[in-house]
Scaffold this motif. Structure first.
Motif, PDB file in Angstrom:
ATOM      1  N   THR A  48       0.814  -1.219   0.000  1.00  0.00           N
ATOM      2  CA  THR A  48       0.000   0.000   0.000  1.00  0.00           C
ATOM      3  C   THR A  48       0.843   1.262   0.000  1.00  0.00           C
ATOM      4  OG1 THR A  48      -0.153   0.048   2.422  1.00  0.00           O
ATOM      5  CG2 THR A  48      -1.854  -1.186   1.231  1.00  0.00           C
TER       6      THR A  48
ATOM      7  N   LYS B 187       1.834  -4.268  -5.716  1.00  0.00           N
ATOM      8  CA  LYS B 187       1.076  -3.009  -5.718  1.00  0.00           C
ATOM      9  C   LYS B 187       0.436  -2.763  -7.085  1.00  0.00           C
ATOM     10  CE  LYS B 187       1.751   1.971  -4.914  1.00  0.00           C
ATOM     11  NZ  LYS B 187       0.851   2.120  -3.756  1.00  0.00           N
ATOM     12  N   GLY B 188       1.212  -2.926  -8.142  1.00  0.00           N
ATOM     13  CA  GLY B 188       0.676  -2.748  -9.486  1.00  0.00           C
ATOM     14  C   GLY B 188      -0.364  -3.798  -9.831  1.00  0.00           C
TER      15      GLY B 188
ATOM     16  N   ALA C  58      -3.565  -2.929  -8.145  1.00  0.00           N
ATOM     17  CA  ALA C  58      -4.197  -1.784  -8.820  1.00  0.00           C
ATOM     18  C   ALA C  58      -5.018  -2.237 -10.025  1.00  0.00           C
ATOM     19  CB  ALA C  58      -3.131  -0.777  -9.245  1.00  0.00           C
TER      20      ALA C  58
END
Length: 524
Positions: free
Chosen positions: A53, A77-78, A81
């Motif tokens: 995060t 993280k990507g 997303a």
């Protein structure tokens, strides 16, 4: 006419190989996607979610408190997303990476040996238990296997054609990615160096040995320079060896234990000595057989044998001083086991096809036993020898269905905290019980390292004393392990026990809180 026949046969062979590879990859995907959300999200996975995060800048600073570099968290993280943070979505990253390594493992086998060896290796890679196990976990091991397998493929291409430099460019980038994913990538590099060191020039060859070529040294210098920005953090993490206190000291049986965990997910500690040690001579014999039967000029089977054994042996020696020997850390090199066996089966099949098929079926049977352990909860790869049955998801579900606005959830051990937060849907923000060291007034017992990725200087999720609950609290849910003996817990005397629930390794207790000025008293 003859040329046309040759071309058609070649096309037919290529099509057949493509179909076989496709079937193997589909099987690998099916195995890895099966019950992907079956096991509860445990502490390390939930920690990865929290780390992901943060921004790149924040990760750079807070990773000092971790023991791993940040690339996996950034990739996660990507991925989140794009696909969200559902359990299947998050674990899908590693499932995808694991399927990719099956294809890459077959590719590597084909470069080193034959098409048939690649098929044997692919079949065995599909159900390799250690690979399937960590395709279901939100951690960096499957991603590291992608980088290191890809780097080994690039190295083979360069070894076959040293005048070409692009493979070394790709090699340098993939190794750098590996080092920013997990520090054990350096063991893969060491294996590559040992292979080049052991290789002798072919007869009548006038060019320098591969290990002496400037291009090889330049590639490794590039890796060092690319890793240099992270070096201060790495050095700082080396000074935090207390973070590795959970790793047991190494014993003489560590290597056969790791090999059994590759194949069955259990360490064999309770088995008779003959069975416990059997993988070492059997696998060593298979490796020797491969080396003796390798008649190709490059003798690239040596690379795979070193890649399989060197990481285990090096960390085995190092761990007598600094315990680092954990089977899952070797996942990237464990993939060489089915590849080496696949090459050996191909050699046997040249003269005894039936014997090769029997050998393949025996290993598939052992792997099937490992898969049964995976879904039967006999897995000991995360627990240093005892079975794990984490059910924090069921604990969270129980609380959510019975939660009242005046309730407070308190987690008594940081190990359960991030998973409970992830699964909680209706309950208010859980608090983490973090008693201070007597007399210090400022230093927490075990939670300082845990704090970094969560709060950025905020302590609003800590509870220093069970007597200091938020105003208006009428009931308290206490969450810990079913056999928790971490510390002597002191409960206020006015608390009245209402319920206890045990789910696997997790325990939940409910207390009614009666307001009053009674002094605290210890519980047995």
């Amino acid at each position: 006419m003859d040329d046309g026949v040759v071309v058609r046969r070649s096309d037919s062979s290529d099509l057949r190989d493509a179909c076989l590879w496709g079937v193997i990859l589909i099987a690998a995907a099916a195995v890895r996607l099966y019950q992907l959300d079956w096991a509860a999200l445990w502490y390390d996975e939930a920690f990865s979610r929290v780390m992901s995060t943060h921004s790149l800048g924040e990760l750079w600073s807070i990773s000092v408190s971790d023991v791993h570099p940040p690339l996996y968290y950034l990739v996660l993280k990507g991925w989140i997303a794009l696909l969200g943070d559902g359990l299947i979505a998050m674990r899908g990253l590693n499932a995808f990476a694991s399927v990719l390594t099956v294809g890459m493992g077959m590719w590597l086998t084909r470069l080193v040996s034959t098409r048939r060896a690649a098929v044997f290796a692919g079949i065995l890679l599909v159900m390799l238990p250690i690979a399937v196990r960590y395709s279901h976990e939100v951690r960096m091991y499957a991603l590291l296997a992608v980088w290191m397998t890809g780097a080994t493929i690039a190295l083979v291409y360069w070894m076959k054609a040293p005048s070409r430099y692009m493979p070394l460019v790709i090699y340098a980038l993939l190794i750098t990615a590996g080092l920013y994913t997990h520090y054990f990538a350096i063991l893969g590099v060491l294996s590559h160096w040992l292979c080049l060191l052991a290789m002798r020039p072919m007869p009548n060859e006038t060019a320098p040995r591969l290990i002496l070529r400037p291009a090889w040294w330049l590639a490794n210098l590039t890796i060092a320079l690319l890793f240099l920005p992270w070096l201060p953090v790495f050095v700082a993490q080396l000074g935090q060896s207390s973070n590795l206190g959970w790793i047991h000291p190494v014993t003489l049986s560590a290597i056969p234990s790791a090999l059994w965990q590759y194949l069955t997910l259990v360490n064999g500690a309770q088995w008779p000595a003959l069975a416990r040690w059997a993988p070492v001579p059997v696998l060593a014999g298979i490796c020797i057989f491969c080396l003796l039967r390798d008649t190709r000029p490059e003798r690239l089977s040596l690379l795979l044998v070193i890649y399989l054994w060197a990481p285990l042996l090096v960390i085995f020696v190092v761990s007598w001083q600094l315990p680092l020997f954990v089977a899952r850390y070797f996942l990237f090199s464990a993939l060489a086991l089915p590849i080496v066996v696949g090459i050996a089966l191909d050699d046997v099949a040249r003269t005894r096809t039936g014997l090769a098929v029997i050998g393949c079926l025996i290993l598939i049977g052992i792997e099937a036993f490992g898969m049964r352990n995976l879904y039967g909860e006999y897995d000991t790869t995360n627990a240093d020898g005892h079975e794990t049955q984490e059910r924090i998801n069921l604990i969270a579900e129980w609380i959510d269905h019975r939660y009242q606005p005046t309730d407070q959830v308190v987690v008594l051990n940081y190990f359960w905290y991030p998973s409970l937060v992830y699964y909680s849907r209706h309950a208010g923000k859980p608090l983490l019980y973090a008693p201070r060291v007597q007399g210090s007034g400022a230093e927490c017992v075990v939670y300082c390292r845990f704090k970094a990725p969560y709060a950025s200087g905020q302590d609003d999720f800590y509870l220093e004393s069970l007597s200091h609950l938020p105003a208006g609290t009428a009931r308290v849910w206490l969450v810990d392990g079913a056999d928790a003996t971490d510390f002597q817990l002191t409960l206020p005397c006015q608390w009245r026990w209402a319920d206890t629930q045990i789910r696997g390794d997790n325990r939940l207790r409910l207390y009614d809180v009666r307001q009053g000025g009674s002094r605290p008293c210890p519980t047995p």
